[in-house]
Design a protein around this motif. Structure first.
Motif, mmCIF file in Angstrom:
data_model
loop_
_atom_site.group_PDB
_atom_site.id
_atom_site.type_symbol
_atom_site.label_atom_id
_atom_site.label_comp_id
_atom_site.label_asym_id
_atom_site.label_seq_id
_atom_site.Cartn_x
_atom_site.Cartn_y
_atom_site.Cartn_z
ATOM 1 N N ARG A 125 66.035 -10.281 92.514
ATOM 2 C CA ARG A 125 64.867 -11.007 92.010
ATOM 3 C C ARG A 125 65.347 -12.449 93.010
ATOM 4 N NH1 ARG A 125 65.295 -13.627 85.977
ATOM 5 N NH2 ARG A 125 66.862 -14.708 87.225
ATOM 6 N N ASP A 126 66.387 -12.762 93.251
ATOM 7 C CA ASP A 126 66.774 -13.995 93.957
ATOM 8 C C ASP A 126 66.576 -13.903 95.306
ATOM 9 O OD1 ASP A 126 67.401 -15.285 91.550
ATOM 10 O OD2 ASP A 126 69.574 -14.830 91.429
ATOM 11 N N GLU A 127 66.329 -12.976 95.642
ATOM 12 C CA GLU A 127 66.054 -12.498 97.182
ATOM 13 C C GLU A 127 64.543 -12.551 97.660
ATOM 14 O OE1 GLU A 127 67.488 -8.594 98.120
ATOM 15 O OE2 GLU A 127 69.658 -9.215 98.420
ATOM 16 N N ARG A 128 63.933 -12.952 96.647
ATOM 17 C CA ARG A 128 62.348 -12.737 96.728
ATOM 18 C C ARG A 128 61.792 -14.073 95.891
ATOM 19 N NH1 ARG A 128 64.009 -7.818 96.195
ATOM 20 N NH2 ARG A 128 63.128 -6.187 97.466
ATOM 21 N N SER A 129 60.454 -14.491 96.247
ATOM 22 C CA SER A 129 59.950 -15.457 95.414
ATOM 23 C C SER A 129 59.316 -14.975 94.158
ATOM 24 C CB SER A 129 58.889 -16.122 96.269
ATOM 25 O OG SER A 129 58.104 -17.207 95.515
ATOM 26 N N TRP A 130 59.533 -15.546 92.986
ATOM 27 C CA TRP A 130 58.839 -15.136 91.861
ATOM 28 C C TRP A 130 58.491 -16.229 90.866
ATOM 29 C CZ3 TRP A 130 61.537 -16.376 87.248
ATOM 30 C CH2 TRP A 130 62.963 -16.883 87.562
ATOM 31 N N MET A 131 57.412 -15.798 90.043
ATOM 32 C CA MET A 131 56.721 -16.757 88.914
ATOM 33 C C MET A 131 56.607 -16.169 87.728
ATOM 34 S SD MET A 131 53.603 -19.283 89.949
ATOM 35 C CE MET A 131 52.474 -18.113 89.746
ATOM 36 N N LEU A 132 56.660 -17.024 86.758
ATOM 37 C CA LEU A 132 56.029 -16.573 85.345
ATOM 38 C C LEU A 132 54.759 -17.269 85.251
ATOM 39 C CD1 LEU A 132 56.416 -15.248 82.529
ATOM 40 C CD2 LEU A 132 57.600 -17.331 81.774
ATOM 41 N N VAL A 133 53.916 -16.669 85.128
ATOM 42 C CA VAL A 133 52.501 -16.896 84.964
ATOM 43 C C VAL A 133 52.110 -17.658 83.561
ATOM 44 C CG1 VAL A 133 49.885 -16.387 85.004
ATOM 45 C CG2 VAL A 133 51.536 -15.267 86.802
ATOM 46 N N GLY A 170 63.250 -18.736 92.666
ATOM 47 C CA GLY A 170 63.774 -17.768 93.626
ATOM 48 C C GLY A 170 63.586 -18.421 95.318
ATOM 49 N N LYS A 171 63.123 -17.668 96.143
ATOM 50 C CA LYS A 171 62.966 -18.384 97.455
ATOM 51 C C LYS A 171 61.557 -19.044 97.407
ATOM 52 C CE LYS A 171 66.677 -16.753 99.125
ATOM 53 N NZ LYS A 171 67.581 -16.388 97.911
ATOM 54 N N GLY A 172 61.077 -19.522 98.652
ATOM 55 C CA GLY A 172 59.966 -20.275 98.967
ATOM 56 C C GLY A 172 58.736 -19.143 98.679
ATOM 57 N N LEU A 173 57.593 -19.728 98.260
ATOM 58 C CA LEU A 173 56.573 -18.897 97.995
ATOM 59 C C LEU A 173 55.728 -18.938 99.305
ATOM 60 C CD1 LEU A 173 54.907 -16.859 96.351
ATOM 61 C CD2 LEU A 173 53.740 -18.844 95.492
ATOM 62 N N LYS A 174 55.360 -17.947 100.155
ATOM 63 C CA LYS A 174 54.667 -17.741 101.292
ATOM 64 C C LYS A 174 53.356 -17.388 101.011
ATOM 65 C CE LYS A 174 58.599 -17.832 104.341
ATOM 66 N NZ LYS A 174 59.264 -17.118 105.393
ATOM 67 N N ALA A 175 52.239 -17.950 101.819
ATOM 68 C CA ALA A 175 50.891 -17.522 101.706
ATOM 69 C C ALA A 175 50.785 -16.540 102.454
ATOM 70 C CB ALA A 175 50.030 -18.449 102.029
ATOM 71 N N ASP A 176 51.675 -16.175 103.505
ATOM 72 C CA ASP A 176 51.449 -14.855 104.377
ATOM 73 C C ASP A 176 51.840 -13.487 103.799
ATOM 74 O OD1 ASP A 176 50.218 -16.241 106.480
ATOM 75 O OD2 ASP A 176 52.302 -16.616 107.371
ATOM 76 N N ARG A 177 52.589 -13.618 102.829
ATOM 77 C CA ARG A 177 53.125 -12.497 101.955
ATOM 78 C C ARG A 177 52.327 -12.148 101.040
ATOM 79 N NH1 ARG A 177 55.951 -13.668 106.125
ATOM 80 N NH2 ARG A 177 54.291 -12.209 106.845
ATOM 81 N N LEU A 178 52.392 -10.699 100.504
ATOM 82 C CA LEU A 178 51.545 -10.263 99.669
ATOM 83 C C LEU A 178 52.331 -10.471 98.344
ATOM 84 C CD1 LEU A 178 50.244 -6.653 100.985
ATOM 85 C CD2 LEU A 178 49.400 -8.804 101.057
ATOM 86 N N ALA A 187 63.738 -8.633 107.507
ATOM 87 C CA ALA A 187 62.812 -9.068 106.351
ATOM 88 C C ALA A 187 63.509 -10.004 105.334
ATOM 89 C CB ALA A 187 62.258 -7.745 105.722
ATOM 90 N N ALA A 188 64.914 -9.947 105.018
ATOM 91 C CA ALA A 188 65.503 -10.859 104.172
ATOM 92 C C ALA A 188 65.449 -12.422 104.722
ATOM 93 C CB ALA A 188 66.754 -10.313 103.722
ATOM 94 N N ARG A 189 66.000 -12.349 105.928
ATOM 95 C CA ARG A 189 65.974 -13.530 106.598
ATOM 96 C C ARG A 189 64.668 -14.550 106.629
ATOM 97 N NH1 ARG A 189 70.287 -12.395 111.528
ATOM 98 N NH2 ARG A 189 72.133 -12.209 110.165
ATOM 99 N N GLU A 190 63.695 -13.743 106.764
ATOM 100 C CA GLU A 190 62.193 -14.125 107.158
ATOM 101 C C GLU A 190 61.982 -15.076 105.451
ATOM 102 O OE1 GLU A 190 59.376 -11.465 107.802
ATOM 103 O OE2 GLU A 190 59.672 -11.638 109.977
ATOM 104 N N ALA A 191 62.489 -14.556 104.311
ATOM 105 C CA ALA A 191 62.290 -15.336 103.155
ATOM 106 C C ALA A 191 63.005 -16.446 102.691
ATOM 107 C CB ALA A 191 62.508 -14.111 101.945
ATOM 108 N N LEU A 192 64.174 -16.743 103.751
ATOM 109 C CA LEU A 192 65.000 -17.676 103.583
ATOM 110 C C LEU A 192 64.357 -19.215 103.836
ATOM 111 C CD1 LEU A 192 68.152 -16.134 104.769
ATOM 112 C CD2 LEU A 192 67.737 -16.422 102.401
ATOM 113 N N VAL A 193 63.514 -19.128 104.877
ATOM 114 C CA VAL A 193 62.952 -20.488 105.175
ATOM 115 C C VAL A 193 61.435 -20.382 105.086
ATOM 116 C CG1 VAL A 193 64.871 -20.766 107.032
ATOM 117 C CG2 VAL A 193 62.871 -19.563 107.522
ATOM 118 N N GLY A 194 60.878 -21.822 104.833
ATOM 119 C CA GLY A 194 59.672 -21.773 104.875
ATOM 120 C C GLY A 194 58.914 -21.590 103.471
ATOM 121 N N GLY A 195 57.754 -21.758 103.128
ATOM 122 C CA GLY A 195 57.130 -21.622 101.973
ATOM 123 C C GLY A 195 57.021 -22.809 100.908
ATOM 124 N N VAL A 196 56.609 -22.689 99.902
ATOM 125 C CA VAL A 196 56.592 -23.639 98.981
ATOM 126 C C VAL A 196 58.006 -23.815 98.297
ATOM 127 C CG1 VAL A 196 55.543 -24.503 96.759
ATOM 128 C CG2 VAL A 196 54.103 -23.446 98.366
#
Length: 819
Positions: A251-259, A280-288, A542-551
């Motif tokens: 879970r911590d390798e991805r961005s997540w959210m409780l709605v 988790g990680k930064g939330l990016k608009a480019d990712r699904l 793919a894991a390194r892309e999630a480390l930088v950027g995003g909200v």
């Protein structure tokens, strides 16, 4: 000179004398050399890196201080997420395990211990604990498996509620095992209704019993808190507000959210707005993003959603809210597409391809035997004296093939390859065979062997003997352990047609697999699946892309999502947690995925391959019809297909589904149905059972799953190493077709077919040694099986009102032998 002493004098015994202890500083050179065990200690070049050099006391002290500072900074970085007035709340899931437990009453007891006077709704809500300057977001749950699993995914702390009066039933244990299998963060255990136990002296024994039960699943649990004790509740609240959650790795390798809130689209727009705090990680608009069980969707934009701010003016408290939303991130050209398969390419039609020449024999490794161009009239070999030339042979009158000696002693024998010394069985090929065993008569029959004339038995008598030979063999799943992969052909079935897709392998581990023979039978969308030549490099990228950027994590945002189905609005329930998990790059694309499954030993029955299961992996759930195969790495990447998975065994589950990067835990459920023949231990009161757990493995479209079919025969007549075999084939043409395949026995002997006998499928086999009359002769055939598509799960996991009938696995026409 005095004579010998005649008395019975003897010296004092010296065997009981205690010597001084050995001192190592006085060791001899030989003792030191023996203690070194061949190691050469050279001072020069022993420590090659600076980290291996001997450090002084000051350097070691400085290094320890730097490690402490680094650990302190990491701890502050993790705790800073919850610090401040704009800090993220701590998600606390309260899960009741017993029927008499109430999650709302448990939360009320915790709030009362820190003097919080708030109403506790049945949905998620947030409270501010002024005593510890923290915010907690509770979500009380009912005994719903789907809701408990979703809540445990996004919870920082999980509070398990036990009852002092009721035991944990089957549903409670299913919930406990399921949330444990998918991964848990920090866990606390509380007991409800302890003051109802009378007399009071028995309360401590009840707490000890509950602690013993919960430590069976979570050994780290040191205390069971009582909700009837205000002091213990206060201590638990202190732990919830001050402890750092350990988190869940996948879970911590991805961005997540409780709605927290959902704004449904209006008539003019189809955009749904989900509100929550990024974790988790930064939330990016480019990712699904994966929204619950509704699928993966694209993000239109992400805007800030700060809470209402309070500004103090004199004695009044005013509530101000920002009228304009700040756009934090929008998608770019690098946006992921929702397409699951590669675009269709121009494929050559079968009509444009050259027609294949008709085969005259079975495929062994990478060669079709007996398929070369042969003369129009096949001339049978003649029985000639040794040394006769081709010219001289024209002057000898030879008879037909039936006139030859049954022993075939004049035909030259060829040597079998030596078998490797591995623990493999004889049915696996060369690895499981025994070595060459010479006899007094040599490897084959002598030149003038005492042959016995073959008398073809009567057809009715042969059928009666076959029925007597097979009457003790059973065909259920339990016998798969005793007779794995063995099949029995009906005498009226042609083996060359029944096993047309099968081939032979000299070795299951090392023989090459010719993939061109399988292309005609592969699924239609198989070429469009994602190809991953280097899994490790792709996963790291793919894991390194999630480390930088995003909200940044800890930011409360509005996520605008387009394309949510209409069923989302109908099935949305505020009392059930809704999760949003950002997928890594390519995780929506389909490929051949592999999972390790460990079937629980408590499972009453074996699971048949291609039987419907429900699998949960990370944020997604699927309905699958998996293939089971043996694990491990082989040089040719060929793995044996398992028809059944028996309790306590492990296997690799294969199906076509979306990619999952990394080692993510998986849960496997099976819907249970009423069976009149089931025993009391096998009958479950729940319509769903957790049958196994596992972990995701690297996906691969080149991994070959080979189904093995073993044809066995009975030694009818044995003469040294020459054996007449029956009951394997039932006509002469089948023997000719499979003549190139290597034969083996269950005791490790190998051989080859010498010649067919008669028209009922009898044939002679030359082995590399004598065989036992009780032994069984076998031949192994292999066919590639293709994985099946997975479907997203619709609805909840556990619903007593909806239990689908147990659909039998739809096997191919040539899979009827699995029974």
């Amino acid at each position: 000179m005095p004579g010998a002493v005649a008395t019975g004098h003897s010296h004092r015994p010296t065997t009981k004398t205690s010597h001084k202890a050995f001192k190592s500083r006085k060791a001899t050179k030989g003792a030191i050399r023996d203690a070194a065990k061949g190691k050469v200690s050279t001072e020069k070049g022993l420590r090659k890196t600076p980290h291996q050099q001997v450090m002084s006391k000051l350097d070691r002290r400085n290094q320890n201080k730097q490690r402490q500072l680094e650990k302190h900074k990491e701890h502050q970085r993790e705790a800073s997420l919850f610090v401040g007035k704009d800090g993220a709340p701590r998600n606390v899931a309260v899960i009741p395990l017993c029927g008499g437990c109430d999650a709302v009453a448990a939360i009320q007891s915790l709030n009362d211990s820190v003097d919080l006077e708030v109403d506790v709704p049945e949905s998620a809500f947030r409270v501010s604990v002024d005593r510890f300057k923290q915010k907690i977001q509770y979500f009380p749950l009912k005994r719903d498996l789907t809701a408990c699993l979703d809540a445990a995914k996004v919870a920082d702390f999980v509070v398990l509620v036990l009852s002092a009066e009721d035991e944990v039933d089957e549903l409670g244990e299913l919930i406990l095992r399921s949330i444990e299998g998918q991964g848990l963060s920090t866990v606390f255990t509380v007991v409800q209704g302890l003051n109802n136990i009378e007399p009071a002296k028995q309360r401590q024994s009840v707490v000890s019993s509950l602690k013993s039960y919960i430590t069976h699943f979570h050994p780290e649990q040191e205390k069971v808190y009582s909700l009837d004790n205000r002091q213990e509740c206060s201590n638990l609240m202190r732990s919830l507000c001050s402890a750092t959650p350990k988190g869940i790795r996948w879970r911590d390798e991805r961005s997540w959210m409780l709605v927290e809130n959902v704004a449904f689209p209006s008539l003019e727009s189809d955009i749904t707005v989900l509100t929550g705090v990024v974790r988790g990680k930064g939330l990016k608009a480019d990712r699904l993003v994966q929204v619950g069980d509704f699928g993966a969707f694209q993000i239109e934009k992400i805007t800030a959603a700060p809470l209402l701010m309070r500004k103090k003016k004199g004695d009044e408290m005013n509530m101000d809210e920002a009228t304009t939303e700040e756009v934090l991130e929008t998608p770019t050209e690098d946006r992921d597409d929702v397409a699951e398969l590669a675009p269709e390419e121009i494929v050559m039609d079968d009509a444009d391809m050259e027609p294949e020449a008709p085969k005259k024999g079975v495929l062994l490794d990478d060669h079709h035997y007996f398929s070369e161009e042969e003369p129009e009239a096949y001339t049978a070999p003649k029985k000639l004296p040794k040394g006769t030339s081709k010219y001289q042979s024209a002057w000898f009158l030879g008879g037909d093939e039936e006139d030859l000696s049954d022993s075939g002693s004049d035909l030259e024998d060829y040597d079998m390859e030596d078998a490797d010394e591995t623990p493999a069985g004889p049915e696996d090929g060369e690895e499981g065979l025994k070595g060459y065993a010479p006899t007094e008569g040599g490897a084959g029959p002598s030149e003038y062997a005492k042959s016995v004339m073959f008398i073809e038995p009567d057809q009715d008598e042969d059928a009666m003997q076959l029925e007597a030979y097979r009457k003790n063999k059973r065909t259920d799943a339990e016998d798969d352990l005793e007779f794995p992969d063995e099949i029995e052909l009906h005498p009226n079935v042609l083996a060359r047609e029944r096993l047309a897709k099968y081939r032979g392998l000299k070795s299951l581990r090392t023989s090459p697999w010719l993939e061109d023979e399988d292309r005609a039978h592969r699924p239609e969308d198989y070429p469009r699946l994602l190809q991953i030549p280097d899994y490790q490099a792709s996963r790291v990228r793919a894991a390194r892309e999630a480390l930088v950027g995003g909200v940044a994590p800890g930011t409360r945002v509005h996520v605008y999502i387009k394309g949510l189905p209409a069923t989302f609005r109908e099935s949305y329930n505020p009392q059930v947690p809704l999760t949003l998990v950002s997928l890594l790059r390519h995780e929506q694309k389909r490929t051949v995925v592999n999972f390790l499954i460990n079937l629980s030993s408590d499972t009453p029955k074996s699971i048949k391959a291609k039987e419907e299961l429900i699998m949960q992996c990370g944020p997604r759930r699927f309905v699958i019809n998996p293939l089971f195969s043996q694990g491990g790495n082989t040089p040719n990447d060929v793995h044996k297909y398992c028809r059944y998975l028996h309790p306590g065994q492990s296997a690799v589950v294969t199906f076509m589904g979306p990619v999952t990067w990394g080692a993510v835990p998986a849960l496997f459920f099976k819907r249970t149905v009423s069976d009149a023949e089931a025993t009391e231990e096998e009958i479950s009161q729940l319509p769903l059972t957790l049958v196994g757990t596992g972990t995701s493995l690297p996906p691969s479209t080149s991994r070959v799953i080979a189904k093995r079919a073993i044809l066995t025969g009975h030694p009818y007549h044995i003469h040294k190493t020459l054996v007449t075999v029956r009951y394997m084939f039932f006509n002469r043409e089948d023997v000719e077709w499979f003549k190139a395949l290597p034969m083996w026995t269950k005791r490790g002997r190998s051989g080859y077919i010498k010649e067919p006998l008669g028209t009922h499928g009898y044939f002679k086999v030359t082995f590399d040694g004598r065989i036992n009359p009780q032994d069984s002769v076998g031949v192994s055939l292999y066919k590639r099986v293709w994985p099946r598509e997975s479907k997203p799960l619709q609805g909840v996991l556990l619903d007593r009102d909806f239990v689908p009938a147990a659909a039998e696995a739809e096997d191919d026409d040539d899979d009827a032998m699995d029974a």
